[in-house]
Design a protein around this motif. Structure first.
Motif, PDB file in Angstrom:
ATOM      1  N   SER A 105       0.830  -1.211   0.000  1.00 12.42           N
ATOM      2  CA  SER A 105       0.000   0.000   0.000  1.00 12.42           C
ATOM      3  C   SER A 105       0.865   1.262   0.000  1.00 12.42           C
ATOM      4  O   SER A 105       0.503   2.262  -0.626  1.00 12.42           O
ATOM      5  CB  SER A 105      -0.959   0.005   1.190  1.00 12.42           C
ATOM      6  N   ASP A 106       2.023   1.229   0.675  1.00 12.74           N
ATOM      7  CA  ASP A 106       2.924   2.390   0.663  1.00 12.74           C
ATOM      8  C   ASP A 106       3.550   2.569  -0.716  1.00 12.74           C
ATOM      9  O   ASP A 106       3.729   3.704  -1.174  1.00 12.74           O
ATOM     10  CB  ASP A 106       4.015   2.248   1.723  1.00 12.74           C
ATOM     11  N   LEU A 107       3.857   1.465  -1.387  1.00 13.44           N
ATOM     12  CA  LEU A 107       4.378   1.553  -2.752  1.00 13.44           C
ATOM     13  C   LEU A 107       3.311   2.124  -3.683  1.00 13.44           C
ATOM     14  O   LEU A 107       3.599   3.010  -4.496  1.00 13.44           O
ATOM     15  CB  LEU A 107       4.838   0.174  -3.241  1.00 13.44           C
ATOM     16  N   ASP A 108       2.078   1.659  -3.550  1.00 12.19           N
ATOM     17  CA  ASP A 108       0.983   2.182  -4.372  1.00 12.19           C
ATOM     18  C   ASP A 108       0.775   3.674  -4.127  1.00 12.19           C
ATOM     19  O   ASP A 108       0.572   4.448  -5.066  1.00 12.19           O
ATOM     20  CB  ASP A 108      -0.312   1.418  -4.090  1.00 12.19           C
ATOM     21  N   ARG A 109       0.852   4.093  -2.860  1.00 15.15           N
ATOM     22  CA  ARG A 109       0.692   5.514  -2.510  1.00 15.15           C
ATOM     23  C   ARG A 109       1.822   6.344  -3.125  1.00 15.15           C
ATOM     24  O   ARG A 109       1.595   7.432  -3.652  1.00 15.15           O
ATOM     25  CB  ARG A 109       0.684   5.655  -0.984  1.00 15.15           C
ATOM     26  N   PHE A 110       3.043   5.822  -3.079  1.00  9.79           N
ATOM     27  CA  PHE A 110       4.195   6.493  -3.684  1.00  9.79           C
ATOM     28  C   PHE A 110       3.967   6.677  -5.183  1.00  9.79           C
ATOM     29  O   PHE A 110       4.171   7.765  -5.730  1.00  9.79           O
ATOM     30  CB  PHE A 110       5.460   5.674  -3.435  1.00  9.79           C
ATOM     31  N   LEU A 111       3.530   5.615  -5.855  1.00  5.34           N
ATOM     32  CA  LEU A 111       3.304   5.687  -7.300  1.00  5.34           C
ATOM     33  C   LEU A 111       2.164   6.648  -7.636  1.00  5.34           C
ATOM     34  O   LEU A 111       2.245   7.388  -8.621  1.00  5.34           O
ATOM     35  CB  LEU A 111       3.001   4.293  -7.860  1.00  5.34           C
ATOM     36  N   GLU A 112       1.124   6.640  -6.833  1.00  4.55           N
ATOM     37  CA  GLU A 112       0.003   7.554  -7.054  1.00  4.55           C
ATOM     38  C   GLU A 112       0.473   9.004  -6.923  1.00  4.55           C
ATOM     39  O   GLU A 112       0.106   9.863  -7.715  1.00  4.55           O
ATOM     40  CB  GLU A 112      -1.119   7.267  -6.059  1.00  4.55           C
ATOM     41  N   GLY A 113       1.300   9.267  -5.929  1.00  2.00           N
ATOM     42  CA  GLY A 113       1.836  10.617  -5.736  1.00  2.00           C
ATOM     43  C   GLY A 113       2.709  11.045  -6.909  1.00  2.00           C
ATOM     44  O   GLY A 113       2.662  12.193  -7.344  1.00  2.00           O
ATOM     45  N   ARG A 114       3.509  10.126  -7.436  1.00  3.72           N
ATOM     46  CA  ARG A 114       4.366  10.437  -8.591  1.00  3.72           C
ATOM     47  C   ARG A 114       3.509  10.690  -9.820  1.00  3.72           C
ATOM     48  O   ARG A 114       3.780  11.590 -10.604  1.00  3.72           O
ATOM     49  CB  ARG A 114       5.346   9.299  -8.875  1.00  3.72           C
ATOM     50  N   SER A 115       2.451   9.901  -9.983  1.00  4.63           N
ATOM     51  CA  SER A 115       1.553  10.058 -11.118  1.00  4.63           C
ATOM     52  C   SER A 115       0.844  11.408 -11.056  1.00  4.63           C
ATOM     53  O   SER A 115       0.721  12.115 -12.045  1.00  4.63           O
ATOM     54  CB  SER A 115       0.529   8.917 -11.134  1.00  4.63           C
ATOM     55  N   ARG A 116       0.397  11.769  -9.863  1.00  4.50           N
ATOM     56  CA  ARG A 116      -0.297  13.043  -9.669  1.00  4.50           C
ATOM     57  C   ARG A 116       0.644  14.210  -9.941  1.00  4.50           C
ATOM     58  O   ARG A 116       0.284  15.167 -10.610  1.00  4.50           O
ATOM     59  CB  ARG A 116      -0.832  13.115  -8.235  1.00  4.50           C
ATOM     60  N   ALA A 117       1.882  14.118  -9.447  1.00  7.62           N
ATOM     61  CA  ALA A 117       2.861  15.190  -9.669  1.00  7.62           C
ATOM     62  C   ALA A 117       3.180  15.328 -11.144  1.00  7.62           C
ATOM     63  O   ALA A 117       3.307  16.435 -11.664  1.00  7.62           O
ATOM     64  CB  ALA A 117       4.139  14.904  -8.874  1.00  7.62           C
ATOM     65  N   SER A 118       3.283  14.210 -11.851  1.00  4.76           N
ATOM     66  CA  SER A 118       3.571  14.230 -13.284  1.00  4.76           C
ATOM     67  C   SER A 118       2.435  14.880 -14.062  1.00  4.76           C
ATOM     68  O   SER A 118       2.662  15.672 -14.969  1.00  4.76           O
ATOM     69  CB  SER A 118       3.809  12.802 -13.785  1.00  4.76           C
ATOM     70  N   SER A 119       1.193  14.573 -13.703  1.00  6.09           N
ATOM     71  CA  SER A 119       0.059  15.153 -14.423  1.00  6.09           C
ATOM     72  C   SER A 119      -0.040  16.656 -14.141  1.00  6.09           C
ATOM     73  O   SER A 119      -0.433  17.414 -15.025  1.00  6.09           O
ATOM     74  CB  SER A 119      -1.241  14.444 -14.068  1.00  6.09           C
ATOM     75  N   GLU A 120       0.342  17.105 -12.959  1.00  9.13           N
ATOM     76  CA  GLU A 120       0.330  18.544 -12.654  1.00  9.13           C
ATOM     77  C   GLU A 120       1.391  19.265 -13.475  1.00  9.13           C
ATOM     78  O   GLU A 120       1.160  20.376 -13.958  1.00  9.13           O
ATOM     79  CB  GLU A 120       0.547  18.761 -11.164  1.00  9.13           C
TER      80      GLU A 120
END
Length: 69
Positions: free
Chosen positions: A48-63
């Motif tokens: 779940s921490d890995l998934d959260r990390f990836l979600e944060g990276r994905s969100r930062a990339s889209s911004e």
């Protein structure tokens, strides 16, 4: 109680999933980007921490992409 969907991964396993070396994964942990657990002398990452990390990276990339448009 540990959820059956909550797996603990070694740094090497995380690296394989991300296509990174385990040293880079250790750096992500040491700089606070990726959460981990210390169990004895071993370090583990919850799925779940890995998934959260990836979600944060994905969100930062889209911004960043939105700002470039």
């Amino acid at each position: 109680m540990l959820n059956t969907n909550e797996y603990l991964l070694t740094l090497r396993q995380v690296g394989q999933l991300l296509g990174l070396g385990h040293t880079k994964v250790a750096k992500l942990i040491s700089d606070g980007s990726l959460q981990s657990l210390k169990i004895g002398r071993s370090r583990r990452v919850r799925r779940s921490d890995l998934d959260r990390f990836l979600e944060g990276r994905s969100r930062a990339s889209s911004e960043v992409n939105r700002c470039e448009e």
